[in-house]
Scaffold this motif. Sequence first.
Motif, PDB file in Angstrom:
ATOM      1  N   GLU A 184      28.085   9.231  71.801  1.00 29.44           N
ATOM      2  CA  GLU A 184      28.747   7.960  71.530  1.00 29.44           C
ATOM      3  C   GLU A 184      28.376   6.927  72.585  1.00 29.44           C
ATOM      4  O   GLU A 184      28.121   7.273  73.743  1.00 29.44           O
ATOM      5  CB  GLU A 184      30.275   8.124  71.538  1.00 29.44           C
ATOM      6  N   SER A 185      28.394   5.679  72.173  1.00 27.92           N
ATOM      7  CA  SER A 185      28.165   4.570  73.099  1.00 27.92           C
ATOM      8  C   SER A 185      28.871   3.336  72.565  1.00 27.92           C
ATOM      9  O   SER A 185      29.283   3.304  71.403  1.00 27.92           O
ATOM     10  CB  SER A 185      26.673   4.291  73.279  1.00 27.92           C
ATOM     11  N   GLY A 186      29.011   2.331  73.424  1.00 27.96           N
ATOM     12  CA  GLY A 186      29.586   1.062  72.998  1.00 27.96           C
ATOM     13  C   GLY A 186      31.017   0.827  73.426  1.00 27.96           C
ATOM     14  O   GLY A 186      31.570  -0.258  73.179  1.00 27.96           O
ATOM     15  N   GLY A 187      31.636   1.814  74.054  1.00 31.26           N
ATOM     16  CA  GLY A 187      32.996   1.612  74.525  1.00 31.26           C
ATOM     17  C   GLY A 187      33.044   0.672  75.721  1.00 31.26           C
ATOM     18  O   GLY A 187      32.010   0.263  76.249  1.00 31.26           O
ATOM     19  N   GLY A 188      34.271   0.326  76.118  1.00 34.52           N
ATOM     20  CA  GLY A 188      34.417  -0.554  77.267  1.00 34.52           C
ATOM     21  C   GLY A 188      35.785  -1.183  77.317  1.00 34.52           C
ATOM     22  O   GLY A 188      36.709  -0.749  76.619  1.00 34.52           O
ATOM     23  N   LEU A 189      35.899  -2.197  78.147  1.00 38.39           N
ATOM     24  CA  LEU A 189      37.150  -2.935  78.327  1.00 38.39           C
ATOM     25  C   LEU A 189      37.039  -4.264  77.584  1.00 38.39           C
ATOM     26  O   LEU A 189      36.061  -5.001  77.756  1.00 38.39           O
ATOM     27  CB  LEU A 189      37.397  -3.179  79.814  1.00 38.39           C
ATOM     28  N   VAL A 190      38.047  -4.566  76.782  1.00 39.51           N
ATOM     29  CA  VAL A 190      38.041  -5.792  75.995  1.00 39.51           C
ATOM     30  C   VAL A 190      39.462  -6.331  75.910  1.00 39.51           C
ATOM     31  O   VAL A 190      40.427  -5.557  75.977  1.00 39.51           O
ATOM     32  CB  VAL A 190      37.451  -5.536  74.587  1.00 39.51           C
ATOM     33  N   GLN A 191      39.581  -7.628  75.769  1.00 38.39           N
ATOM     34  CA  GLN A 191      40.898  -8.231  75.606  1.00 38.39           C
ATOM     35  C   GLN A 191      41.388  -8.071  74.170  1.00 38.39           C
ATOM     36  O   GLN A 191      40.588  -7.938  73.231  1.00 38.39           O
ATOM     37  CB  GLN A 191      40.845  -9.712  75.968  1.00 38.39           C
ATOM     38  N   ALA A 192      42.695  -8.097  74.026  1.00 41.13           N
ATOM     39  CA  ALA A 192      43.284  -8.030  72.685  1.00 41.13           C
ATOM     40  C   ALA A 192      42.720  -9.151  71.816  1.00 41.13           C
ATOM     41  O   ALA A 192      42.552 -10.279  72.276  1.00 41.13           O
ATOM     42  CB  ALA A 192      44.799  -8.145  72.775  1.00 41.13           C
ATOM     43  N   GLY A 193      42.410  -8.783  70.573  1.00 47.06           N
ATOM     44  CA  GLY A 193      41.799  -9.720  69.654  1.00 47.06           C
ATOM     45  C   GLY A 193      40.286  -9.679  69.650  1.00 47.06           C
ATOM     46  O   GLY A 193      39.650 -10.266  68.769  1.00 47.06           O
ATOM     47  N   GLY A 194      39.716  -9.012  70.613  1.00 48.61           N
ATOM     48  CA  GLY A 194      38.268  -8.920  70.726  1.00 48.61           C
ATOM     49  C   GLY A 194      37.671  -7.833  69.842  1.00 48.61           C
ATOM     50  O   GLY A 194      38.384  -7.190  69.059  1.00 48.61           O
ATOM     51  N   SER A 195      36.368  -7.647  70.001  1.00 45.36           N
ATOM     52  CA  SER A 195      35.635  -6.684  69.168  1.00 45.36           C
ATOM     53  C   SER A 195      34.731  -5.800  70.025  1.00 45.36           C
ATOM     54  O   SER A 195      34.269  -6.212  71.093  1.00 45.36           O
ATOM     55  CB  SER A 195      34.771  -7.423  68.140  1.00 45.36           C
ATOM     56  N   LEU A 196      34.497  -4.624  69.521  1.00 47.65           N
ATOM     57  CA  LEU A 196      33.509  -3.702  70.079  1.00 47.65           C
ATOM     58  C   LEU A 196      32.832  -2.986  68.922  1.00 47.65           C
ATOM     59  O   LEU A 196      33.437  -2.809  67.858  1.00 47.65           O
ATOM     60  CB  LEU A 196      34.155  -2.657  70.992  1.00 47.65           C
ATOM     61  N   ARG A 197      31.610  -2.560  69.145  1.00 45.57           N
ATOM     62  CA  ARG A 197      30.911  -1.756  68.141  1.00 45.57           C
ATOM     63  C   ARG A 197      30.520  -0.435  68.770  1.00 45.57           C
ATOM     64  O   ARG A 197      29.721  -0.399  69.713  1.00 45.57           O
ATOM     65  CB  ARG A 197      29.666  -2.471  67.643  1.00 45.57           C
ATOM     66  N   LEU A 198      31.090   0.630  68.253  1.00 42.15           N
ATOM     67  CA  LEU A 198      30.741   1.969  68.713  1.00 42.15           C
ATOM     68  C   LEU A 198      29.584   2.512  67.890  1.00 42.15           C
ATOM     69  O   LEU A 198      29.507   2.280  66.684  1.00 42.15           O
ATOM     70  CB  LEU A 198      31.928   2.911  68.599  1.00 42.15           C
ATOM     71  N   SER A 199      28.722   3.240  68.563  1.00 40.99           N
ATOM     72  CA  SER A 199      27.612   3.926  67.898  1.00 40.99           C
ATOM     73  C   SER A 199      27.669   5.398  68.249  1.00 40.99           C
ATOM     74  O   SER A 199      28.129   5.774  69.329  1.00 40.99           O
ATOM     75  CB  SER A 199      26.270   3.346  68.353  1.00 40.99           C
ATOM     76  N   CYS A 200      27.181   6.212  67.344  1.00 41.72           N
ATOM     77  CA  CYS A 200      27.082   7.653  67.586  1.00 41.72           C
ATOM     78  C   CYS A 200      25.720   8.097  67.092  1.00 41.72           C
ATOM     79  O   CYS A 200      25.459   8.072  65.884  1.00 41.72           O
ATOM     80  CB  CYS A 200      28.188   8.394  66.873  1.00 41.72           C
ATOM     81  N   ALA A 201      24.875   8.492  68.019  1.00 43.17           N
ATOM     82  CA  ALA A 201      23.537   8.945  67.684  1.00 43.17           C
ATOM     83  C   ALA A 201      23.518  10.463  67.596  1.00 43.17           C
ATOM     84  O   ALA A 201      23.964  11.146  68.524  1.00 43.17           O
ATOM     85  CB  ALA A 201      22.543   8.468  68.739  1.00 43.17           C
ATOM     86  N   ALA A 202      23.013  10.974  66.486  1.00 43.38           N
ATOM     87  CA  ALA A 202      23.001  12.411  66.239  1.00 43.38           C
ATOM     88  C   ALA A 202      21.596  12.978  66.375  1.00 43.38           C
ATOM     89  O   ALA A 202      20.614  12.308  66.050  1.00 43.38           O
ATOM     90  CB  ALA A 202      23.537  12.703  64.845  1.00 43.38           C
ATOM     91  N   SER A 203      21.542  14.212  66.849  1.00 48.35           N
ATOM     92  CA  SER A 203      20.277  14.933  66.899  1.00 48.35           C
ATOM     93  C   SER A 203      20.553  16.411  66.700  1.00 48.35           C
ATOM     94  O   SER A 203      21.681  16.878  66.917  1.00 48.35           O
ATOM     95  CB  SER A 203      19.559  14.689  68.223  1.00 48.35           C
ATOM     96  N   GLY A 204      19.517  17.135  66.269  1.00 45.08           N
ATOM     97  CA  GLY A 204      19.664  18.570  66.105  1.00 45.08           C
ATOM     98  C   GLY A 204      20.329  18.999  64.814  1.00 45.08           C
ATOM     99  O   GLY A 204      20.633  20.187  64.644  1.00 45.08           O
ATOM    100  N   LEU A 205      20.580  18.072  63.910  1.00 45.26           N
ATOM    101  CA  LEU A 205      21.153  18.415  62.615  1.00 45.26           C
ATOM    102  C   LEU A 205      20.537  17.525  61.536  1.00 45.26           C
ATOM    103  O   LEU A 205      19.930  16.502  61.839  1.00 45.26           O
ATOM    104  CB  LEU A 205      22.682  18.268  62.632  1.00 45.26           C
ATOM    105  N   THR A 206      20.701  17.962  60.293  1.00 49.60           N
ATOM    106  CA  THR A 206      20.229  17.152  59.173  1.00 49.60           C
ATOM    107  C   THR A 206      21.288  16.092  58.910  1.00 49.60           C
ATOM    108  O   THR A 206      22.235  16.305  58.145  1.00 49.60           O
ATOM    109  CB  THR A 206      19.986  18.017  57.930  1.00 49.60           C
ATOM    110  N   PHE A 207      21.122  14.964  59.563  1.00 49.55           N
ATOM    111  CA  PHE A 207      22.172  13.948  59.568  1.00 49.55           C
ATOM    112  C   PHE A 207      22.554  13.515  58.161  1.00 49.55           C
ATOM    113  O   PHE A 207      23.724  13.348  57.855  1.00 49.55           O
ATOM    114  CB  PHE A 207      21.684  12.740  60.382  1.00 49.55           C
ATOM    115  N   SER A 208      21.574  13.354  57.307  1.00 52.74           N
ATOM    116  CA  SER A 208      21.829  12.814  55.968  1.00 52.74           C
ATOM    117  C   SER A 208      22.624  13.751  55.077  1.00 52.74           C
ATOM    118  O   SER A 208      23.037  13.361  53.981  1.00 52.74           O
ATOM    119  CB  SER A 208      20.506  12.453  55.289  1.00 52.74           C
ATOM    120  N   SER A 209      22.863  14.991  55.544  1.00 51.40           N
ATOM    121  CA  SER A 209      23.657  15.920  54.750  1.00 51.40           C
ATOM    122  C   SER A 209      25.005  16.216  55.396  1.00 51.40           C
ATOM    123  O   SER A 209      25.714  17.138  54.975  1.00 51.40           O
ATOM    124  CB  SER A 209      22.898  17.223  54.519  1.00 51.40           C
TER     125      SER A 209
END
Length: 123
Positions: free
Chosen positions: A6-31
Amino acid sequence: QVQLVESGGGLVQAGGSLRLSCAASGLTFSSHGMAWFRQAPGKEREFVAQISWSGNLIEYADSVKARFPISRDNAKKTVYLQMNSLKPEDTAVYYCAATPYSIARYASRYVYWGKGTQVTVSS
Protein backbone atom coordinates in the motif's frame (compact mmCIF):
# COMPACT_ATOMS: atom_id res chain seq x y z
CA GLN A 1 5.61 -14.94 -2.97
CA VAL A 2 2.52 -12.76 -2.88
CA GLN A 3 3.06 -9.15 -1.96
CA LEU A 4 0.56 -6.35 -1.54
CA VAL A 5 2.14 -2.95 -0.99
CA GLU A 6 0.00 0.00 0.00
CA SER A 7 0.99 3.61 -0.56
CA GLY A 8 -0.55 7.06 -0.51
CA GLY A 9 -1.37 7.45 3.15
CA GLY A 10 -0.49 10.52 5.16
CA LEU A 11 -1.75 13.44 7.20
CA VAL A 12 -4.58 15.53 5.78
CA GLN A 13 -7.04 18.07 7.09
CA ALA A 14 -10.73 17.28 7.39
CA GLY A 15 -12.44 17.75 4.06
CA GLY A 16 -9.32 16.88 2.13
CA SER A 17 -8.53 13.95 -0.15
CA LEU A 18 -6.02 11.15 -0.44
CA ARG A 19 -5.59 8.39 -2.99
CA LEU A 20 -4.41 5.03 -1.73
CA SER A 21 -2.79 2.54 -4.06
CA CYS A 22 -2.08 -1.14 -3.58
CA ALA A 23 0.39 -2.78 -5.92
CA ALA A 24 0.19 -6.56 -6.14
CA SER A 25 2.80 -9.08 -7.18
CA GLY A 26 3.18 -12.83 -7.05
CA LEU A 27 -0.46 -13.57 -7.87
CA THR A 28 -2.76 -13.56 -10.87
CA PHE A 29 -4.19 -10.17 -10.06
CA SER A 30 -6.95 -10.26 -12.65
CA SER A 31 -8.49 -13.33 -11.01
CA HIS A 32 -8.53 -11.96 -7.45
CA GLY A 33 -11.13 -9.88 -5.72
CA MET A 34 -9.61 -6.93 -3.89
CA ALA A 35 -10.65 -4.99 -0.82
CA TRP A 36 -9.70 -2.25 1.58
CA PHE A 37 -10.11 -2.63 5.31
CA ARG A 38 -9.12 -0.23 8.06
CA GLN A 39 -8.28 -0.40 11.72
CA ALA A 40 -8.39 2.54 14.10
CA PRO A 41 -6.57 2.49 17.45
CA GLY A 42 -8.42 0.35 19.96
CA LYS A 43 -10.94 -0.84 17.39
CA GLU A 44 -11.43 -3.96 15.33
CA ARG A 45 -10.49 -4.11 11.68
CA GLU A 46 -13.46 -3.09 9.57
CA PHE A 47 -14.47 -3.43 5.97
CA VAL A 48 -14.24 -0.33 3.78
CA ALA A 49 -14.72 -1.32 0.12
CA GLN A 50 -14.27 -4.22 -2.26
CA ILE A 51 -14.18 -4.87 -5.98
CA SER A 52 -14.53 -8.12 -7.87
CA TRP A 53 -11.85 -9.42 -10.20
CA SER A 54 -13.71 -8.00 -13.21
CA GLY A 55 -14.59 -4.73 -11.55
CA ASN A 56 -18.27 -5.40 -12.18
CA LEU A 57 -19.19 -5.85 -8.54
CA ILE A 58 -18.33 -3.12 -6.04
CA GLU A 59 -19.48 -2.75 -2.46
CA TYR A 60 -18.90 -0.15 0.21
CA ALA A 61 -19.35 0.25 3.93
CA ASP A 62 -22.15 2.72 4.64
CA SER A 63 -19.69 5.03 6.38
CA VAL A 64 -17.68 5.64 3.20
CA LYS A 65 -20.24 5.18 0.44
CA ALA A 66 -20.13 8.05 -2.10
CA ARG A 67 -16.89 9.36 -0.55
CA PHE A 68 -14.37 6.55 -1.23
CA PRO A 69 -14.65 5.14 -4.75
CA ILE A 70 -12.64 1.95 -5.30
CA SER A 71 -11.18 1.03 -8.66
CA ARG A 72 -8.64 -1.33 -10.16
CA ASP A 73 -6.28 -1.51 -13.10
CA ASN A 74 -5.60 -5.13 -13.94
CA ALA A 75 -2.87 -4.20 -16.41
CA LYS A 76 -0.99 -2.42 -13.62
CA LYS A 77 -1.95 -4.97 -10.97
CA THR A 78 -3.08 -2.15 -8.76
CA VAL A 79 -6.20 -1.32 -6.79
CA TYR A 80 -7.03 2.21 -5.71
CA LEU A 81 -9.08 3.89 -3.03
CA GLN A 82 -9.86 7.53 -3.70
CA MET A 83 -10.68 9.08 -0.34
CA ASN A 84 -12.67 12.31 -0.54
CA SER A 85 -14.30 14.54 2.07
CA LEU A 86 -12.17 12.95 4.75
CA LYS A 87 -13.32 13.09 8.35
CA PRO A 88 -11.34 12.67 11.59
CA GLU A 89 -13.17 9.38 12.15
CA ASP A 90 -11.55 8.05 8.96
CA THR A 91 -8.21 8.04 10.79
CA ALA A 92 -6.88 4.48 10.72
CA VAL A 93 -4.36 2.13 9.21
CA TYR A 94 -5.70 1.10 5.82
CA TYR A 95 -5.02 -2.41 4.57
CA CYS A 96 -5.28 -3.85 1.10
CA ALA A 97 -6.41 -7.48 0.79
CA ALA A 98 -6.86 -10.03 -1.99
CA THR A 99 -8.97 -13.14 -2.35
CA PRO A 100 -9.12 -15.86 -5.02
CA TYR A 101 -12.73 -16.48 -3.95
CA SER A 102 -15.82 -14.40 -4.47
CA ILE A 103 -15.67 -11.15 -2.56
CA ALA A 104 -17.34 -10.79 0.82
CA ARG A 105 -17.35 -8.15 3.53
CA TYR A 106 -15.49 -10.11 6.18
CA ALA A 107 -11.76 -10.22 6.67
CA SER A 108 -11.52 -14.01 6.83
CA ARG A 109 -12.54 -14.23 3.15
CA TYR A 110 -9.33 -12.47 2.20
CA VAL A 111 -6.21 -14.59 1.91
CA TYR A 112 -3.47 -12.05 1.25
CA TRP A 113 -2.86 -8.81 3.11
CA GLY A 114 -0.61 -5.82 2.85
CA LYS A 115 1.15 -4.25 5.82
CA GLY A 116 -1.02 -1.16 5.79
CA THR A 117 -0.65 2.57 5.34
CA GLN A 118 -1.50 5.17 7.97
CA VAL A 119 -4.15 7.78 7.23
CA THR A 120 -4.55 10.58 9.74
CA VAL A 121 -7.25 13.22 9.37
CA SER A 122 -6.95 16.31 11.53
CA SER A 123 -9.93 18.41 12.55
